[in-house]
Design a protein around this motif. Structure first.
Motif, mmCIF file in Angstrom:
data_model
loop_
_atom_site.group_PDB
_atom_site.id
_atom_site.type_symbol
_atom_site.label_atom_id
_atom_site.label_comp_id
_atom_site.label_asym_id
_atom_site.label_seq_id
_atom_site.Cartn_x
_atom_site.Cartn_y
_atom_site.Cartn_z
ATOM 1 N N SER A 70 0.826 -1.199 0.000
ATOM 2 C CA SER A 70 0.000 0.000 0.000
ATOM 3 C C SER A 70 0.866 1.256 0.000
ATOM 4 N N ALA A 71 1.892 1.276 0.836
ATOM 5 C CA ALA A 71 2.784 2.436 0.907
ATOM 6 C C ALA A 71 3.516 2.627 -0.421
ATOM 7 N N GLU A 72 3.963 1.535 -1.018
ATOM 8 C CA GLU A 72 4.665 1.622 -2.304
ATOM 9 C C GLU A 72 3.723 2.084 -3.407
ATOM 10 N N SER A 73 2.483 1.626 -3.370
ATOM 11 C CA SER A 73 1.491 2.066 -4.358
ATOM 12 C C SER A 73 1.234 3.557 -4.225
ATOM 13 N N ASN A 74 1.126 4.031 -2.988
ATOM 14 C CA ASN A 74 0.906 5.463 -2.765
ATOM 15 C C ASN A 74 2.092 6.273 -3.275
ATOM 16 N N ALA A 75 3.294 5.805 -3.013
ATOM 17 C CA ALA A 75 4.492 6.505 -3.469
ATOM 18 C C ALA A 75 4.557 6.522 -4.992
ATOM 19 N N SER A 76 4.211 5.409 -5.633
ATOM 20 C CA SER A 76 4.210 5.350 -7.095
ATOM 21 C C SER A 76 3.165 6.305 -7.663
ATOM 22 N N PHE A 77 2.009 6.375 -7.032
ATOM 23 C CA PHE A 77 0.952 7.280 -7.491
ATOM 24 C C PHE A 77 1.400 8.733 -7.382
ATOM 25 N N LEU A 78 2.070 9.084 -6.275
ATOM 26 C CA LEU A 78 2.558 10.455 -6.117
ATOM 27 C C LEU A 78 3.627 10.783 -7.155
ATOM 28 N N ARG A 79 4.514 9.826 -7.450
ATOM 29 C CA ARG A 79 5.522 10.052 -8.493
ATOM 30 C C ARG A 79 4.848 10.271 -9.843
ATOM 31 N N MET A 80 3.812 9.499 -10.120
ATOM 32 C CA MET A 80 3.095 9.643 -11.380
ATOM 33 C C MET A 80 2.446 11.021 -11.475
ATOM 34 N N ILE A 81 1.856 11.479 -10.390
ATOM 35 C CA ILE A 81 1.235 12.813 -10.388
ATOM 36 C C ILE A 81 2.291 13.875 -10.665
ATOM 37 N N TRP A 82 3.460 13.757 -10.044
ATOM 38 C CA TRP A 82 4.530 14.731 -10.281
ATOM 39 C C TRP A 82 4.971 14.709 -11.743
ATOM 40 N N VAL A 83 5.159 13.549 -12.318
ATOM 41 C CA VAL A 83 5.603 13.446 -13.711
ATOM 42 C C VAL A 83 4.553 14.035 -14.646
ATOM 43 N N VAL A 84 3.296 13.681 -14.433
ATOM 44 C CA VAL A 84 2.226 14.225 -15.278
ATOM 45 C C VAL A 84 2.129 15.737 -15.080
ATOM 46 N N GLY A 85 2.208 16.192 -13.859
ATOM 47 C CA GLY A 85 2.143 17.631 -13.571
ATOM 48 C C GLY A 85 3.287 18.390 -14.240
ATOM 49 N N LEU A 86 4.485 17.855 -14.141
ATOM 50 C CA LEU A 86 5.630 18.502 -14.798
ATOM 51 C C LEU A 86 5.475 18.484 -16.316
ATOM 52 N N GLY A 87 4.943 17.412 -16.853
ATOM 53 C CA GLY A 87 4.694 17.345 -18.294
ATOM 54 C C GLY A 87 3.686 18.379 -18.745
ATOM 55 N N VAL A 88 2.612 18.522 -17.981
ATOM 56 C CA VAL A 88 1.588 19.530 -18.305
ATOM 57 C C VAL A 88 2.178 20.930 -18.194
ATOM 58 N N ALA A 89 2.968 21.159 -17.141
ATOM 59 C CA ALA A 89 3.602 22.473 -16.975
ATOM 60 C C ALA A 89 4.562 22.763 -18.130
ATOM 61 N N PHE A 90 5.309 21.761 -18.562
ATOM 62 C CA PHE A 90 6.234 21.940 -19.687
ATOM 63 C C PHE A 90 5.461 22.274 -20.962
ATOM 64 N N LEU A 91 4.389 21.526 -21.228
ATOM 65 C CA LEU A 91 3.585 21.788 -22.422
ATOM 66 C C LEU A 91 2.937 23.171 -22.359
ATOM 67 N N ALA A 92 2.457 23.561 -21.199
ATOM 68 C CA ALA A 92 1.851 24.889 -21.046
ATOM 69 C C ALA A 92 2.899 25.968 -21.312
ATOM 70 N N GLY A 93 4.093 25.778 -20.778
ATOM 71 C CA GLY A 93 5.175 26.737 -21.013
ATOM 72 C C GLY A 93 5.555 26.796 -22.476
ATOM 73 N N LEU A 94 5.630 25.650 -23.125
ATOM 74 C CA LEU A 94 5.978 25.582 -24.542
ATOM 75 C C LEU A 94 4.914 26.274 -25.397
ATOM 76 N N LEU A 95 3.636 26.024 -25.078
ATOM 77 C CA LEU A 95 2.544 26.678 -25.815
ATOM 78 C C LEU A 95 2.548 28.178 -25.588
ATOM 79 N N THR A 96 2.875 28.606 -24.374
ATOM 80 C CA THR A 96 2.961 30.040 -24.076
ATOM 81 C C THR A 96 4.082 30.678 -24.893
ATOM 82 N N LEU A 97 5.223 30.024 -24.950
ATOM 83 C CA LEU A 97 6.338 30.544 -25.749
ATOM 84 C C LEU A 97 5.969 30.618 -27.239
ATOM 85 N N LEU A 98 5.298 29.604 -27.731
ATOM 86 C CA LEU A 98 4.878 29.602 -29.131
ATOM 87 C C LEU A 98 3.851 30.714 -29.415
ATOM 88 N N ALA A 99 3.021 31.033 -28.420
ATOM 89 C CA ALA A 99 2.026 32.098 -28.604
ATOM 90 C C ALA A 99 2.711 33.460 -28.687
#
Length: 103
Positions: A70-99
């Motif tokens: 359970s603890a490992e699953s929670n840690a994996s889920f939090l890592r996934m949220i961070w990776v997805v969040g950073l990916g979204v932030a990167f794409l948002a930044g890239l789209l802002t630069l392109l605009a």
């Protein structure tokens, strides 16, 4: 832990001696030998306690493994949220630069 098995030496001696196949010395020797063999033999009660102890240990181990999974699953889920969040932030930044810098 194994305990001394209840062994009625008088009864066994009488049984051997009364059978007619053994004289008293042989019967006495057989009884002594049987008593020596049975030293340290586990009784049904000993085995029951051992099984109960093992069952408790297995349940405890199962609980510990479940908690770790359970603890490992929670840690994996939090890592996934961070990776997805950073990916979204990167794409948002890239789209802002392109605009701001159209082609």
């Amino acid at each position: 832990m194994p305990t001394d098995v209840a062994f009625d030496t008088r009864k066994e001696f009488k049984r051997f001696a009364d059978s007619g196949s053994f004289d008293e010395a042989q019967a006495d020797l057989l009884v002594d030998h049987s008593r020596e063999i049975l030293v340290g033999v586990a009784t049904k009660e000993d085995l029951k306690h051992a099984v109960e102890g093992l069952e408790k240990d297995i349940k405890l181990l199962g609980s510990e493994i479940s908690a770790k999974i359970s603890a490992e699953s929670n840690a994996s889920f939090l890592r996934m949220i961070w990776v997805v969040g950073l990916g979204v932030a990167f794409l948002a930044g890239l789209l802002t630069l392109l605009a701001y810098f159209p082609a």
